[in-house]
Structure formats: C-alpha cells, structure tokens
Design an enzyme around this catalytic site. Structure first.
Site, PDB file in Angstrom:
ATOM      1  N   ALA A   1      -5.407  30.316  -5.867  1.00  0.00           N
ATOM      2  CA  ALA A   1      -5.454  29.760  -7.214  1.00  0.00           C
ATOM      3  C   ALA A   1      -4.262  28.871  -7.495  1.00  0.00           C
ATOM      4  O   ALA A   1      -4.360  27.926  -8.271  1.00  0.00           O
ATOM      5  CB  ALA A   1      -5.522  30.891  -8.233  1.00  0.00           C
TER       6      ALA A   1
ATOM      7  N   GLU B   1      -3.218  22.206  -3.218  1.00  0.00           N
ATOM      8  CA  GLU B   1      -3.600  21.359  -2.099  1.00  0.00           C
ATOM      9  C   GLU B   1      -4.364  20.120  -2.558  1.00  0.00           C
ATOM     10  O   GLU B   1      -4.485  19.168  -1.812  1.00  0.00           O
ATOM     11  CB  GLU B   1      -4.377  22.146  -1.051  1.00  0.00           C
TER      12      GLU B   1
ATOM     13  N   ASP C   1       4.159 -19.716  -7.034  1.00  0.00           N
ATOM     14  CA  ASP C   1       4.217 -21.123  -6.682  1.00  0.00           C
ATOM     15  C   ASP C   1       3.364 -21.891  -7.671  1.00  0.00           C
ATOM     16  O   ASP C   1       2.346 -21.382  -8.131  1.00  0.00           O
ATOM     17  CB  ASP C   1       3.605 -21.345  -5.293  1.00  0.00           C
TER      18      ASP C   1
ATOM     19  N   ASP D   1       3.858 -18.830   1.016  1.00  0.00           N
ATOM     20  CA  ASP D   1       2.910 -19.094   2.097  1.00  0.00           C
ATOM     21  C   ASP D   1       3.566 -19.502   3.405  1.00  0.00           C
ATOM     22  O   ASP D   1       3.050 -19.250   4.467  1.00  0.00           O
ATOM     23  CB  ASP D   1       1.879 -20.141   1.657  1.00  0.00           C
TER      24      ASP D   1
ATOM     25  N   ASP E   1       9.248 -18.662   3.559  1.00  0.00           N
ATOM     26  CA  ASP E   1       9.095 -17.773   2.418  1.00  0.00           C
ATOM     27  C   ASP E   1       9.226 -16.313   2.827  1.00  0.00           C
ATOM     28  O   ASP E   1       9.394 -15.432   1.986  1.00  0.00           O
ATOM     29  CB  ASP E   1       7.708 -17.951   1.777  1.00  0.00           C
TER      30      ASP E   1
ATOM     31  N   ASP F   1     -13.387  21.369  -8.512  1.00  0.00           N
ATOM     32  CA  ASP F   1     -12.169  20.630  -8.729  1.00  0.00           C
ATOM     33  C   ASP F   1     -12.145  19.263  -8.028  1.00  0.00           C
ATOM     34  O   ASP F   1     -11.946  18.231  -8.676  1.00  0.00           O
ATOM     35  CB  ASP F   1     -11.046  21.545  -8.222  1.00  0.00           C
TER      36      ASP F   1
END
Ligand code: ADP
Ligand code: MG
Length: 872
Positions: A293, A297, A339, A610, A614, A709
C-alpha cells in the site's frame, strides 16, 4: 489514446536546406529509382543495428527485482503455507499481470523513443536521376552521389568525386581531432584508411568541417568503416531529468516509511492478537499488504511514461525531442532567443527595390522594362551568386534576372568561375571572380552587407554619408539590403583576400522577406505567458527593428549590434539584457555571450540555431533548438529539440505542451499520493484494534494499486492543457514538483476519503458480517478514486464542467472500474476471492453515495479560488 507508432509519415517532410553548390555536376546524374531499389534489396538500408533489444528474459529479470513483484511472491507463498491455494494462485497469477503491464509500458515508451530516433537520424542530400534529393541517411545506397556541406555528417563511406576546400573531422575513427583535407579524384576505386590529408576517401559518421564536395558512395551500413568497428552514433536516449531525480528521492523516503510501517504492523498485529504461528503469518500478510500500500512504485512509472509520451506529443507539433529533460524545462522557459530569417520570417526573398545613385525603383510598380542604368546592378548581383543557388536571396536574384534582363547581354552562361570569396564573420560579402574567356581578364562581382561593400570600395566620406541614408530608408521598410560592386583584374593577380581587390560601387538591392503569418499571434501568446522573445539576426539593425515591430516584439526601440556587443563587458551585457529584445549584425559566435548573459540573469533560455557556429550556444542554452529543415547535423546534435518545420509558432506550441505535461505530471502524482493515504490507512488501522477484521488484504491492494491506479494516471496523461497555461508566468525552475500546497491538497483529499471509508466501515460493522463491511468499504473506496480523478482533472474548472471536456482515456477507465466493481460485488466466485459477502442494495447505494461525496469539498475550494484569482 492512439499509440505512438509509425507516425513518421505524418511528419512534414520538408526539403528546405538543399544547399546547392558551386560545384560542377559535370554529368553526375546518379542512380535511377530502379537501381536504388535493387541495391536496397540486395544490401539493405544504410544503418547500424541499434543497441540490442532487451530480451524478454532481461525484462523479466528486471521486473523480478521490483519490490512490488517480491511482495506478490512473498504474499503468495505465505498463502500457500497457510493452506489457502486459491489466494496463493491468484496472487502468483498477478505476477504475470505485473510482468505484462511492465512490458507493455516499456514497449510503448521504447516505441515513442524509437520514432523520435528515426526522425533525428542524419539525413543526406543525394543526386539521383539528375536531381538533388534530401533523403534519410538510412536510405543511402552504394553508388549514390552524396553532396557534402559544412556541418554535415557523412552518411556512408565514399570517394570524393568533386570537392572544394573540403575538410573532414575523422576523430570518430582515428581519435585525431585535427580535420583532414580531402582531395577529389575521378578515378579512385578503393577506400584508403581513415586519416591522412589529400585522399579522396570519406567515411560514414565523420563530420564535414568546411568546404563542399560530392562523394560516390562505395560502402553502406555494416560494410562501412564505422559499421566494421561496431560504433554507433549518439542517439536519443532517455536521460534522467530533474523531475526523475526529485521523484527518486521521494520514492526512497516513501520506501523507508513503508518498511517501518510494515514492521510495526507485523509486530503490533501479532502482539495484539496473542502470538501463535498462525497469527504471525497473518501478521506478515497484513505487513505485506501495508508495504504494498505504501510502495510508491507508480511515481517513476508515471514520470517515464509521461515524459516519453510527452516527447511524442510534442513531435506531433513538429518539434523533436533529442533530450528528455527538455520536455520538462520547456515549460519553465523565460526567454526565447530566435533567429529572424527563416524562423520569424518565411525566408522567401523577393527582390523589391533597386537603387543606383539615389534613384530607387520599386519593382512592384515597374511596368516597363528595367531602366538601362540598373542592368549592371542586377548583372553583378547575379554574378556574385551561385549558378544554381539555394540561398533564397540568390534565388530571388536569378528570378529577377530571368524576368528583367533575360535576352540582354547581361547574363553570362559562357563565363566560368575562377574563384569564390565566401562570406566571413569579419566581412559580410561574397565575391566571385569570373574568367570571361577574353584573355587573362577577370571580372569580379561582389555583393554583401552595404557597409562591407562600402568598405571594399573605399568610399569617400561624402558618398558614405548619402549611402547610409539610402540604406536607412530601404531598411526601415523591413527590407534586407545588399550592396553590389564590381572590379576588374588579371588572372595572375587574384589575391587571397577579397579586400585586396579594387572595387567600384554600383548600387543597392532591397529584398522583402515576409513575416510568417502566424508569428504575431505566437509572439503575443509568448508575451502573455511571460516568455520574452529576443530576436537575433545577422541582418542590418534597422531592418531587424522593422521586422521586430511587425512581429509585435515588446521593446524594439533599442537594438544592440554585434560590434557594440563586442565592446561591452559581460556585466554590462547582462544588465542590458533585461530589456533589449533585438540584436542585429550578430555573428553566431556572439550568441554564446548572449546566452551566458541571460543565464547570469537567472533566465531559463531557449535558443534557436542552424549553423556549425551556433553549436556552442545551442549547447549552452537550457533548451537548444536546432532547425530541422535548414540546420546542419552539428547543430542538430548539439540541440535538445529539433524544429522540423523551422516555424516559430511550433516552438510556442511546444512550450504550451511542455507546460501542460508538467501540469499533468503534477496532477497524476497528486492523485497517486492522495489514493495512497486511504489505502495505507485502511490496511494499517484495523491492526491496532484487536476486534476489527483486516479490511484490505493483499488481493485488494493488488487490484487497487496495479489496475485501477495506473489506468487512472492515463487519464491525466491525456488531459488537455488548463485554459490559463499560456496566461500565467513561467514556472519557477527551482519550484519543487511537490510543493507544500500540492502535497497538502493531495493528503487532505486522501484523508477525507479515509475518514469517509472508516465511517462506512464502522456503520456497516454493526449488524453486518466482517465480509459485508469490507465489501461496502471497498465499494466506497473505488468510487472515491474515480471522483478524485474527476475532481483533479482540472484545478481551476469544476468536475461537472470537466465531464464535458473530452478525455480519451476517461470513458474507458470509468467504465472499466465500474464493471470491475460490479463483478467483485455481485458475482459469487469473485466475491469469495475478494472476501466479500453478498450485499443489500440499500447498503450498497449508501456506500456508493458516500464515495461520491467524500472529496466534493474540493469543488467548493476550487470555486472559491476561482473567484479570488489563480492559485497554482
Ligand atoms: P540572418 O541572421 O538574418 O540569417 P545572416 O547571418 O544569414 O543573417 O546574414 C547576415 C548578413 O550577411 C546579411 O544581412 C547580408 O548582408 C550578408 N549576407 C548573407 N548572405 C549573403 C550572401 N549570400 N551574399 C551576400 N551577402 C550575404
Ligand atoms: Mg542566415
């Protein structure tokens, strides 16, 4: 919810950056479609086997180490010892259910990641049937001609047939980080060893650092050098995120508390019920139930599944996630550096204006032919462009040329290119030297930034003055302005640098590059969401400013230019960063300083880029975003996200999704926390009262924790964004997922469910058997679970409102849970397995209603908060 599979076909397949070359194709037409297919059949795709898929056995072993699994086995064995084979069989049967669920979840996560991996694998530009085509790296076959440009990964092993200044970084194969020069060879047949200058061989996985070339592929996939040494390129991997680390801590705390509670339960149970072997066994069972209980997990599972599915969702708005943490960081971004050209604008240039000696002509209002004095301007601009250009500006020039000076003596198909002087960060101009076939005489044409051209022409101050006025007037209309110049020289006197050539100024060109139509709305959305948009461009300040205004950027009055930026200290830059939104004439190397200045101001920075240069800035930014269309492989590899359509509004969509995913994780975790409270409470409390029967046995907990659950969390995964996601400020990056408020709300909800369940139990105990009381309490609990979900789907809107907001998973989970409840309450066999007794309808209705109302107080809170303002 649809499964993340095979959606690669939905992705926009744009072929934007088909960089054409100054290289002469000279009869290279490449394979035909049939040949390609035949090769593909014979030799297979050009890919290395991905890491080995984990076998079922490995997954099985992994599951077997899970605490939940161990608990199940322990409880099952205990039942066996106690001579209760049905219970034992049922619990042990669940072992398989746990395995199946784990495997399904893993497969699903894997598939989402795999799809992303396919999309982010390198691409190749090939010449097939005489045309350039951009294809996936895995589709390259032996015999293909592949065009290589700066920043590209070589897709397969090949021999260079054409090349200009091509250098390749072969460190992947040789460990040597200095790039090696490559020399084209028309008749080389055999691959050399990697490393060594001036050889024609290029190798799969190595990186083009400069120049360009065309290689004929001779070995693909496993037959390439890379394949032989069995090395794989870096791929998308599920990195653990901040969230995951935080959850890890939480799980550990929970586990410790759970273990202690479990020991306590065993001891207290045995002592209060007077020792004896059987009592100890029952106590152990109660203890195991308690541990199950409290075991958290679900937390890690929720995170992995939500993040992986989140990445997949984001990919549907054309943004690819290369690093998992980006999904989470996106929602916290405070500054978005983009850009201008291509991201905010369409990168579709049209030549609008021509200016010579103070005369400006607007091409849109030109109905007669082009006046003679403008011919030379266009002629030289075209001469300073590639023959078969990809650059949108150069394409626009060619188009204008075809249109305006077609049948004149101004286009020179018979001239041959002797030398190209490329654009450099120091001098934003391109020059081409042409052999005219007229003796040793050469014509040199240059085009570039007006100040660079003025510099090349050594203009007089007075001329410079009037020129800059003209440039201002053109660029204030948002036009990109280029200057054009021309020089004459002899064959022998071609200098190393174009600065050493003598140029004569001709005139100016104004290009129009319209804003993407979606940009103003997206910018406004960012502003409402507290995300500042900063424009970074290599373009002229006034042009940048004009486009910034059109896009609706907040502060366009101040523009910092690259040279100014160079003069500033880091502190000064950081101070100015606070309000400046436009950077112009910036070279890519300076982007890194901008990112660092923003980071110094504690901003969470997203940055687009690009080019090869960069890459450092993309790495340094919290979220580096590479352009999938135009971007080089280097930029893509440095980025955490890849924008498939280069469109600014996709980034904004991704931010919105990032926020939504974070919200949903929060809701799911709050839900799990909330439901653990009554489960733990109901398994623990009866232990302390010797005359109470045990309420929740392992079988109940298994059902609640393993079926109800996890499926409930799917509802949260599919939940749409809250209406205000883009109207609230970015999340504080230091904000804990489990803020006191979140935990508080969750625990309060859990406690109220626990209280109501206890009341139901106590009322039912008088006059009913223990099994009836247990059944009634269980019914209340399951109903309360569903209500907790509905109530928490939105923390701003009421549950009744939310019932009308579609959610793909909700219907199934609610129907499933009700069906399950009906079966265990009403079907005799199931009843016995669950230790339930047949119920009286009135009792049942009462307990169901109790479940319905127990967290309704939260609706009142939401309603009150809504009238006070936001609260998350
Ligand atoms: P952006 O950031 O807008 O993409 P770039 O860095 O590509 O700007 O270009 C910066 C400047 O370099 C341009 O404004 C232009 O003046 C010059 N430039 C770019 N490409 C070329 C080209 N092909 N020929 C001449 N000049 C160019
Ligand atoms: Mg550019």
């Amino acid at each position: 919810m649809s499964e993340p599979q095979d959606h690669t076909s939905e992705m926009p397949k744009k072929e934007t950056r088909v960089t054409s070359t100054v290289l002469d194709l000279g009869g290279l037409s490449g394979l035909s479609e049939e040949q390609v297919q035949e090769r593909m059949l014979q030799e297979g795709p050009n890919e290395l086997p991905a890491q080995k898929k984990r076998s079922l056995l490995t997954i099985g072993l992994e599951v077997a180490r899970e605490p939940m699994f161990l608990m199940l086995v322990a409880a099952g064995s205990l039942y066996l010892l106690m001579g209760e084979p049905t219970d034992a069989l049922m619990l042990l049967g669940f072992v398989f259910v746990v395995m199946a669920i784990t495997i399904i979840q893993e497969r699903r996560t894997e598939r989402a990641l795999e799809a992303l991996r396919d999309l982010s694998s390198p691409r190749a530009l090939v010449i097939r049937g005489g045309v350039h085509r951009r294809i996936a790296g895995r589709d390259v076959v032996r015999g293909d001609f592949v065009v290589l440009c700066e920043g590209d990964r070589v897709p397969a092993d090949g021999l260079l047939r054409r090349g200009i200044n091509l250098s390749v970084d072969e460190s992947l194969l040789t460990g040597e980080s200095v790039p090696v020069r490559k020399a084209a060879s028309v008749d080389a047949r055999e691959l050399d060893k990697p490393g060594g200058d001036d050889l024609p061989s290029v190798f799969s996985g190595t990186l083009v650092t400069s120049g360009q070339g065309i290689a004929e592929i001779v070995a693909t996939g496993l037959r390439s050098e890379l394949g032989k040494i069995g090395k794989a390129l870096e791929q998308v991997e599920p990195e653990s995120t901040l969230l995951q680390k935080e959850t890890g801590r939480l799980v550990r705390t929970f586990a410790i508390v759970g273990l202690m509670a479990c020991t306590l339960v065993v001891v207290v149970f045995a002592l209060t019920r007077g020792g004896g072997a059987d009592v100890w066994k029952q106590g152990l069972l109660a203890g195991i139930a308690m541990a199950m209980a409290t075991l958290p997990e679900e937390f890690p599972v929720v995170l992995t599944v939500f993040l992986a599915l989140g990445a997949w969702r984001i990919s549907r708005s054309s943004v690819l996630t290369r690093r998992m943490p980006a999904v989470e960081t996106l929602g916290a971004a405070t500054v978005l550096c983009v850009d201008k050209t291509g991201t905010l604008t369409q990168n579709r240039m049209t030549l609008r204006k021509l200016a010579v000696h103070g005369n400006t002509i607007d091409l849109t209002t030109l109905f007669t032919g082009l006046p003679e004095e403008l011919h030379s301007l266009l002629e030289n601009a075209i001469l300073a462009s590639k023959r078969d250009p990809f650059d949108p500006m150069e394409r626009a020039l060619h188009e204008a040329g075809d249109h305006l000076v077609k049948d004149t003596e101004h286009l020179h198909p018979d001239w041959s290119l002797a030398r190209e002087y490329p654009l450099t960060p120091g001098l934003l101009a391109v020059s081409h030297a042409w052999s005219t076939g007229n003796g040793a005489e050469m014509v040199v044409a240059a085009k570039g930034a007006p100040e660079a051209i003025a510099d090349l022409c050594h203009l007089e101050p007075a001329l410079l003055e009037s020129l800059s006025r003209e440039v201002e007037s053109l660029s204030s209309q948002g036009l990109r302005v280029l200057g054009v110049a021309r020089g004459l020289t002899g064959q022998t006197s071609l200098p190393e640098a174009h600065h050493d050539l003598a140029f004569e100024f001709i005139g100016l060109l104004g290009f129009e590059d319209p804003l993407r139509p979606t940009v103003p709305a997206a910018v406004a959305e960012c502003q409402a969401a507290g995300v500042r948009v900063v424009m970074i461009t290599g373009d002229y300040p006034t042009t940048a400013q004009s486009i910034a205004r059109q896009a609706g950027l907040g502060n366009c009055e101040t523009v910092i230019s690259g040279p100014e930026l160079d003069r500033m200290s880091d502190e000064e830059l950081a101070r100015r960063m606070g309000d400046v939104q436009v950077f112009a004439r910036v070279v890519p190397e300076q982007k890194l300083r901008i990112v660092n200045a923003l980071k110094a101001n504690r901003e969470v920075v997203a940055m687009t880029g690009d080019g090869v240069n960069d890459a450092p800035a993309l790495k340094a930014a919290h979220i580096g975003i590479a352009m999938g269309g135009r971007g080089t492989d280097v930029a893509r590899e440095s980025a955490s996200l890849v924008l498939l359509d280069d469109d600014f509004s996709s980034i904004v969509a991704a931010i919105r999704l990032g926020r939504r995913i974070f919200d949903n994780i929060k809701k799911a975790i709050a839900f799990i926390l909330a439901v653990h409270v009554p489960i733990a409470g109901l398994s623990m409390l009866p232990v302390f009262f010797a005359d109470w029967p045990l309420l929740l046995l392992p079988v109940h907990i298994v059902f609640l924790e393993l079926i109800i659950d996890p499926s409930c969390t799917l509802i949260f995964e599919a939940e749409d964004a809250e209406a205000d996601v883009m109207r609230r400020p970015p999340r504080n990056p230091d904000e804990r997922l489990f803020s006191r408020r979140t935990i508080g709300v969750a625990v309060m909800q859990g406690l109220s469910v626990l209280a109501v369940c206890l009341i139901v139990f106590l009322l039912a105990r008088t006059g009913h058997s223990a099994d009836s009381a247990r059944a009634l309490t269980f019914a209340t609990l399951v109903v309360a679970f569903i209500v907790i979900i509905l109530v928490n789907r939105s923390w701003t809107r009421s549950a009744f409102e939310m019932l009308r907001v579609p959610n793909a998973a909700q219907k199934w989970v609610v129907i499933g849970a009700c069906a399950f409840l009906a079966v265990v309450l009403l079907v005799p066999v199931a009843q016995r397995l669950f230790y339930f007794a047949p119920l009286h309808p009135t009792d049942l209705i009462f307990s169901l209603c109790a479940g319905l109302v127990c967290v309704l107080w939260f609706e009142v809170v939401k309603h009150a908060k809504r009238h006070q303002g936001t609260w998350t």
